[in-house]
Enzyme design. Structure first.
Site, mmCIF file in Angstrom:
data_model
loop_
_atom_site.group_PDB
_atom_site.id
_atom_site.type_symbol
_atom_site.label_atom_id
_atom_site.label_comp_id
_atom_site.label_asym_id
_atom_site.label_seq_id
_atom_site.Cartn_x
_atom_site.Cartn_y
_atom_site.Cartn_z
ATOM 1 N N GLU A 1 -28.040 86.924 -17.012
ATOM 2 C CA GLU A 1 -28.794 87.775 -16.086
ATOM 3 C C GLU A 1 -29.718 86.849 -15.309
ATOM 4 O O GLU A 1 -30.550 86.147 -15.891
ATOM 5 C CB GLU A 1 -29.603 88.818 -16.864
ATOM 6 C CG GLU A 1 -28.775 89.695 -17.800
ATOM 7 C CD GLU A 1 -28.189 90.908 -17.098
ATOM 8 O OE1 GLU A 1 -28.554 91.134 -15.915
ATOM 9 O OE2 GLU A 1 -27.400 91.636 -17.711
ATOM 10 N N GLU B 1 -7.218 95.552 -54.475
ATOM 11 C CA GLU B 1 -6.743 96.907 -54.172
ATOM 12 C C GLU B 1 -5.506 96.747 -53.298
ATOM 13 O O GLU B 1 -5.585 96.229 -52.186
ATOM 14 C CB GLU B 1 -7.824 97.706 -53.445
ATOM 15 C CG GLU B 1 -9.141 97.830 -54.198
ATOM 16 C CD GLU B 1 -9.116 98.922 -55.248
ATOM 17 O OE1 GLU B 1 -8.112 99.687 -55.275
ATOM 18 O OE2 GLU B 1 -10.080 99.032 -56.028
#
Length: 1389
Positions: A309, A711
């Site tokens: 900016e 898992e």
């Protein structure tokens, strides 16, 4: 002579200045002659002209069209631009994404002209263009720019101009990583997006840029990724939450490289009320942007993009453009140069052909970059050492290569990588979804669910078929009597072979999670078949690893589970309805679920402790993630990460499995748990959800085994038809995970006569977790690549520490030989042969302790002072003070208190305190440098008896261990806490000890307190400034030897922990409490061993006083600023200077720190301290008064001058040295070369002045002088502005004229003194002469009596007495005052 020297210096300065001006003016910036914005039509004409003028350097192209049909123009600039140069990194600037943010657009246009105009003239520009493929896009939103209005600092109503012609904000239109519909297909990438967005996406994905910047306006800051946070995370907020990318360090560097070269940006506060530290910010921490371009670049390509900016006003007036160019020019060029940091190279196959789309992986950074079609890559990195490898489809990844990226890079470090084609797999890749047989040699019959009977039969058949490499055993029985079968697969099964690591997989802990059970059955058969078939990889694995497979830990639960159960609970628990993964002993105490261990749990625990397992995994279902310890945390709050000491290793292990799994690494959630996302397919257990009594934590804490919970899929009990897919998804991951058992350090620990030592402890400096040797002395310690100090220790033997380097791939062998222990030998080697510290050790009573410390004062009077009763405090707490030159001023020294425990039931600390006092005093006296340096910098306060109950506790000692010692009365630590908090007050106590203790802390102002506790080996420290004190705690832990003599038990230390926090918060006294032994009061014979284990830690802890920063805080006049405070930005603690000399001393671990120094009526001073280990830096700090540059009466408006093209003006102020305006000062202008006065004027009442000169003096140098009564005339050379008619902001600061009568003040004073003395002497001489003359004339005042005038002087009636002039004749007793006649001579009349 002095005048000639001044002239030479002036000529030299002018020469340098002219050379600098010449260097600057040589740059061609002719494009600044007119200050206008370049509109769309003009832009095309300009770029066409540049392309035709510089055909070898510039090429114009368009990436697409805007909504209204305008071309999205790009100018490519590089040497020999017409040809492809794959060896050059591609860089881009994209501006004007928001059409009304115009500064970026124009300075990109300026940059294009600057590069082309100065190519071949400016060496830096030439090098940049020759080595970089630069692409400049002035406007991504030309429609918006054309609709915007110059001079508007904010967007128009309805954001006209900001958005594109369809009213869409282009910086919210890109694919977002946290979009719930995110996908990598073309439909998601392009569908429904604006034409400008689509064009840029295609450009980015096709070009493979390395670095880019997105130029905006409306603020002044460098913003780096990420701009967005995950959905559900922001809780309705729209800002202020950092969202860091894996390359956060690189992005910070890139942002700083621009901001540090832009003065306005670096200030960080030019656009109020925004205030950005150093002018940079994380995007999301500023405000959230979903669909931003910079995040898209980083996530979907190789391109690192930062948003700059550039202006507070979005569309400033055109006349301001040159100033914006000059503000940004250096930063823009330097940012392009950042494309050459890090590493770069080419990836080739074994035939030398380039490999495209290969992933360059940097260990520790979860973001790969890909190779181009030419096999080229660029990987931006900050300075440091990295392990780099490459991963390419169909190729075997090479071992990681270690590369060092230097500081201040001008070119990337070259690193070429070679990959080899992977041998053709047994599996036909096309059969994955179409065939259910002949998969890895496994038949269709193998891909079925096996109940207990089938599983038992399967395992027995396998064992019978491959009896030479398998062994089937049962480790116990379930509640219902089913066997817990373990199949061992290895060469020479059945026994632990020294040097051969042990590995285990455990599955089906939850009975309804069936995938792991079936995968282990398949894995067992696969390993056996491949071993016999001659698979080199599998043969190497089984020959060097003992693999144990437990397919079902919960066979009872499995029998009740239902096939097809997606996420149910039936069959999860065992036959007693107990969740086995909540049934193991837990580090934070027992629960209802783990108070009694189930048969299955007990069997696994006994098995795990009977075999020296190194690595294992627990296979589950219901999710798709690799979960690593710990599973719980002290607060038992889910979502709060709690990491083990070996977290880097666990994270690596989790990634090994996840990355090798065909789906896990994608991190996609299960359909019923859409918010349950796991980046990269890994998670810390407690961060996911907490559970107490888990198996993986128990393995890590109670054995030498490191275990993960894997898992394996969302479907807990999927149909058998899905098993082939599960096998193919997991096969490679299962194998790679087993291979990790051979990483890190391994070896043997021998005695001095060559026998293997069992149960020896292997510790690694910096990691608070030990492993132990097996029966034959063999050990394995999993570690990440790096350099480590590894220690082998065993009771009865002297410890040995070795430095070892763990390679990027594989393991390193490290053997130890331990010598039988000899306390005297150890004492001579490490404790200066202070035998009292290790032989005939005892627990001292308080009086004995005081006598021992007092004896140290007698023995070492120059460094030791025993204080007892010299104040109220020392009458209560006798103590030994130790420092060099004791009794001399101590204001500039650190003060460290070494205290026994605040609890009398922990008396071990008192003995360590005495031992350490002896150690320090002896070392200092014999001239040990580090000990002498310590006492030169530090005052050590040894305070041995804090708790009044010490005497009673010592009396309880009966020659046995008292590890759980308790007191019948309230101990000092608890009573002190109650006194401070005014809770549970004892009405019978006057709290004199507590009051004295607090007064001692207030008066002594210790920099640090080391409390020597026992009953634990943990370290506690204040929560405030935790990052600082945690480093001190880590220093202690890293240099002590943990002991296995006693088992640490959970302690209720909540009150003590709160007390440590309270002392820090209320009294600003940090207490670090170190646990010396797991036993509160071990037998006296163990005191020497505890001392040996802890000497290194205590010494290193105290040596922190040799690392930090010291100095004085002064003002400009050199006076002490006594109310100054020093704050370290990363810590909450503030440091005050001393009240006398304003001295500060800050003890800091090595590192880089941002420091703020503050004082009332002074400007804040911000510093950066680079603290080096064992270095005490001296830095004096000068503060400037807040009004040092302030003008009385406030700021005044500039004098208005008429606009006259024939006149140029200079304007400024005349001030005194104290910044007071000087009115009536005379100013004169002369030519640079002597000559007449060109202009004169006087300053007004506010000190302001204006001088007018002919326009011909534009760009010329003149001499301006300022003179005022009572001040020294000052002259300065001024270069008149060559562009504008005004040269403003000249300031003359005049010094008071110290001349008196034309002479320097000192000469005048000396001369006046001489004259004054002369006058006094002259006056005295005159007076003496007068007196002598007067006495010489006294006889002439009388007339001689005639001879016949013989009258007596005294009348006849007077009493006549003799008169004596001599004073030495005393009066007699008969004399009286009346008898004494005083006679006066005539000269006294």
């Amino acid at each position: 002579m002095y005048r000639w020297i001044r002239m030479l210096i002036l000529l030299f300065s002018l020469t340098i200045a002219k050379a600098q001006v010449s260097a600057v003016t040589n740059e061609d910036e002719s494009f600044l002659k007119t200050s206008n914005y370049t509109k769309y039509d003009q832009l095309g004409i300009l770029f066409d002209k540049l392309e035709s003028t510089y055909p070898d350097l510039a090429k114009l192209y368009s990436i697409g069209n805007s909504v209204e049909g305008r071309k999205l123009l790009v100018l490519q600039i590089t040497q020999d631009v017409q040809n492809e140069h794959p060896e050059r990194p591609a860089f881009k600037y994209v501006a004007n994404m928001h059409g009304d943010e115009s500064i970026g657009r124009q300075i990109v246009i300026y940059l294009a002209q600057y590069l082309l105009l100065n190519y071949g003239k400016n060496e830096r520009v030439t090098k940049l263009v020759n080595s970089t493929d630069i692409h400049l896009m002035p406007s991504l939103n030309p429609d918006g720019f054309e609709a915007s209005e110059e001079g508007n600092c904010e967007s128009l109503r309805g954001y006209v101009g900001r958005s594109n012609a369809n009213g869409v904000d282009l910086n919210r239109d890109f694919p977002d990583q946290f979009d719930k519909n995110h996908a990598n297909d073309d439909e998601y990438l392009y569908s429904g997006r604006q034409p400008e967005t689509v064009a840029l996406i295609r450009w980015v994905l096709n070009k493979q840029f390395v670095l880019s910047a997105n130029l905006h306006g409306g603020a002044i800051v460098a913003s780096y990724p990420y701009d967005d946070v995950g959905h559900g995370k922001n809780n309705g907020k729209d800002c202020c939450e950092e969202s860091r990318s894996p390359d956060d360090a690189v992005f910070r560097h890139l942002a700083n490289s621009y901001a540090s070269r832009n003065a306005d940006m670096r200030a960080g506060d030019r656009c109020k009320p925004e205030n950005f530290t150093n002018g940079i910010t994380n995007g999301a921490n500023w405000y959230f942007v979903q669909g931003g371009m910079q995040d898209f670049n980083y996530i979907h390509s190789n391109c690192f993009e930062v948003t700059f900016e550039l202006s507070c006003c979005k569309y400033p007036r055109a006349e301001e453009l040159p100033s914006y160019w000059h503000m940004n020019k250096e930063a823009m060029v330097a940012f392009v140069e950042q494309a050459h940091i890090g590493i770069s190279g080419v990836v080739l196959d074994e035939d030398g052909a380039p490999v495209k789309d290969a992933h360059i992986l940097v260990d520790g950074i979860k973001h790969p970059v890909s190779t181009t079609q030419h096999g080229r890559y660029w990987r931006l990195l900050t300075p440091g050492q990295y392990n780099v490898t490459v991963k390419a489809s169909g190729f075997v990844s090479p071992p990681p290569t270690t590369v060092t990226v230097p500081e201040n890079q001008t070119a990337a470090v070259p690193l070429n990588l070679t990959v080899h084609r992977r041998p053709r797999s047994i599996v036909d890749v096309h059969s994955r979804t179409t065939r259910r047989h002949n998969i890895d040699g496994l038949s269709a019959e193998d891909f079925v669910h096996h109940n207990y009977e089938k599983m038992e039969s399967y395992l027995k058949d396998l064992n019978a078929m491959y009896s030479n490499i398998t062994k089937l055993t049962s480790i116990g029985k379930s509640v219902q009597g089913r066997e817990l079968y373990v199949l061992e697969v290895t060469r020479d099964p059945g026994v632990h072979i020294p040097g051969k690591p042990e590995f285990k997989y455990v599955a089906n802990m939850h009975g309804n999670e069936a995938v792991g059970r079936e995968l282990l059955l398949l894995l067992a058969k696969y390993l056996c078949q491949q071993y016999v078939a001659g698979d080199e990889r599998i043969q190497n694995m089984l020959n060097n690893t003992r693999i144990h497979l437990l397919p079902s830990m919960n066979p009872d639960g499995y029998e009740t589970a239902r096939p097809g159960d997606f996420d149910g609970l039936k069959g999860r628990t065992n036959a007693h309805d107990v969740d086995l993964n909540r049934n193991f002993p837990d580090q934070f105490g027992s629960t209802e679920e783990n108070e009694v261990q189930e048969p299955e749990t007990s069997a696994v625990m006994k098995w795990s402790q009977s075999i020296p397992f190194v690595l294992s995994a627990n296979l589950h279902g219901g999710a798709l993630v690799a979960n690593y310890p710990y599973d719980d945390n002290p607060s038992m709050r889910s979502g709060k990460e709690f990491l083990s000491p070996d977290n880097p290793v666990f994270v690596h292990l989790a990634h090994v499995y996840s990355d090798a799994h065909l789906k896990m690494h994608l991190g996609k959630p299960c359909k019923n748990y859409s918010r349950e996302m796991f980046p990269d397919g890994t998670t810390n257990g407690a961060k996911w959800y907490v559970l107490a009594g888990g198996m993986q934590d128990w393995n890590y804490l109670h054995t030498d085994d490191m275990e993960l919970t894997l898992e394996l899929g969302c479907y807990k009990f999927p149909p058998a038809a899905d098993l082939p897919t599960y096998w193919q998804d997991n096969r490679e991951a299962l194998l790679q995970y087993i291979e990790q058992v051979h990483t890190g350090v391994h070896g043997f620990v021998y005695s001095h006569i060559g026998h293997g030592l069992s149960n020896a402890t292997i510790t690694v400096s910096g990691i608070k977790h030990a492993v132990h040797t097996a029966r034959a002395g063999d050990y394995w310690r999993l570690l990440r690549p790096g350099v480590y100090n590894v220690t082998a220790s065993r009771q009865g033997y002297e410890s040995v520490t070795e430095e070892v380097t763990v390679p990027p791939a594989g393991a390193v062998s490290l053997n130890f030989t331990l010598m039988a222990d000899d306390s005297q030998h150890w004492s001579s080697a490490y404790d200066f042969r202070i035998l009292d510290n290790v032989l005939n050790t005892m627990y001292h009573t308080p009086l004995q302790m005081y006598a021992a410390l007092s004896e140290l004062e007698n023995k070492y009077p120059s460094i030791a002072e025993f204080r007892a009763g010299d104040s109220l405090v020392t009458s209560k707490f006798h103590q030994l003070k130790m420092t060099s030159n004791v009794g001399s001023p101590e204001e500039t020294k650190f003060h460290i208190a070494i205290m026994s425990s605040l609890y009398a039931t922990q008396p071990l600390g008192r003995e360590m305190l005495l031992n350490f006092a002896r150690h320090i005093a002896t070392a200092y006296t014999i001239g040990e440098p580090k000990h002498q340096r310590l006492l030169n910098n530090t005052v050590l306060h040894f305070i041995p008896n804090i708790d009044p109950l010490n005497s009673k506790i010592i009396k309880q000692y009966d020659g046995t261990d008292k590890c759980d010692l308790t007191a019948l009365e309230e101990e000092f630590g608890d009573s002190l806490y109650n006194y401070l908090t005014k809770t549970n007050m004892n009405p019978l106590s006057n709290y004199t000890s507590e009051t004295a203790f607090i007064e001692m802390l207030k008066s002594e102002k210790y920099d640090l307190i080391l409390e020597l506790s026992s009953g634990t080996e943990d370290v506690s420290y204040p929560e405030a400034s935790k990052e600082l004190y945690e480093k001190y705690a880590r220093t202690y832990q890293d240099h002590r030897n943990p002991s296995d003599k006693y088992e640490c038990r959970p302690l209720d230390s909540s009150v003590h922990g709160q007390l440590v926090d309270l002392l820090c918060e209320r009294l600003d006294v940090p207490v670090v409490s170190v646990g010396l032994s797991c036993c509160r009061m071990p037998v006296a014979d163990q005191i020497g061993w505890v001392w040996r284990d802890n000497l290194g830690g205590i010494m290193k802890f105290v040596e922190q006083a040799n690392t930090g920063v010291v100095g004085y805080v002064k003002n400009e006049m050199g006076k002490p600023v006594r109310d100054a405070t020093i704050a370290i930005t990363s810590f909450s603690k503030q440091y005050r200077v001393t009240s006398n000399m304003a001295h500060y001393h800050v003890m800091l671990p090595a590192g880089v720190y941002k420091v703020i120094v503050r004082a009332h009526n002074y400007k804040d001073r911000i510093l950066t301290w680079n603290v080096l280990d064992s270095k005490l830096k001296q830095i004096d700090i000068i503060l400037q008064r807040t009004n040092a540059e302030r003008i009385s009466g406030g700021q005044f408006e500039d004098i208005q001058v008429p606009e006259d093209p024939n006149v140029v003006y200079t304007m400024g102020l005349v001030l005194s040295r104290s910044s007071e305006p000087l009115g009536g000062a005379e100013l004169a202008v002369r030519g640079a070369r002597a000559g007449g006065v060109l202009a004169r004027n006087t300053s007004d009442a506010h000190g302001r002045f204006v001088l007018a000169l002919p326009a011909g003096y534009k760009g010329k140098q003149v001499a301006i002088s300022a003179a005022s009564d009572g001040y020294v005339t000052k002259q300065m050379d001024v270069l008149i502005n060559s562009v504008d008619n005004l040269t403003p902001n000249l300031i003359f600061k005049l010094d008071s004229d110290d001349n008196v009568l034309g002479m320097p003040r000192l000469v005048f004073v000396m001369l006046s003194g001489v004259v004054g003395v002369s006058l006094v002497v002259l006056g005295a001489w005159c007076f003496s002469c007068r007196e002598r003359a007067r006495h010489s004339r006294r006889d002439y005042l009388f007339t001689q009596l005639p001879g016949d005038d013989k009258r007596p002087l005294c009348e006849p009636d007077l009493i006549r007495k003799p008169f004596y002039d001599e004073e030495d004749i005393p009066l007699t007793e008969t004399d009286s005052e009346e008898d004494v006649v005083l006679l006066q001579t005539g000269r006294e009349q």
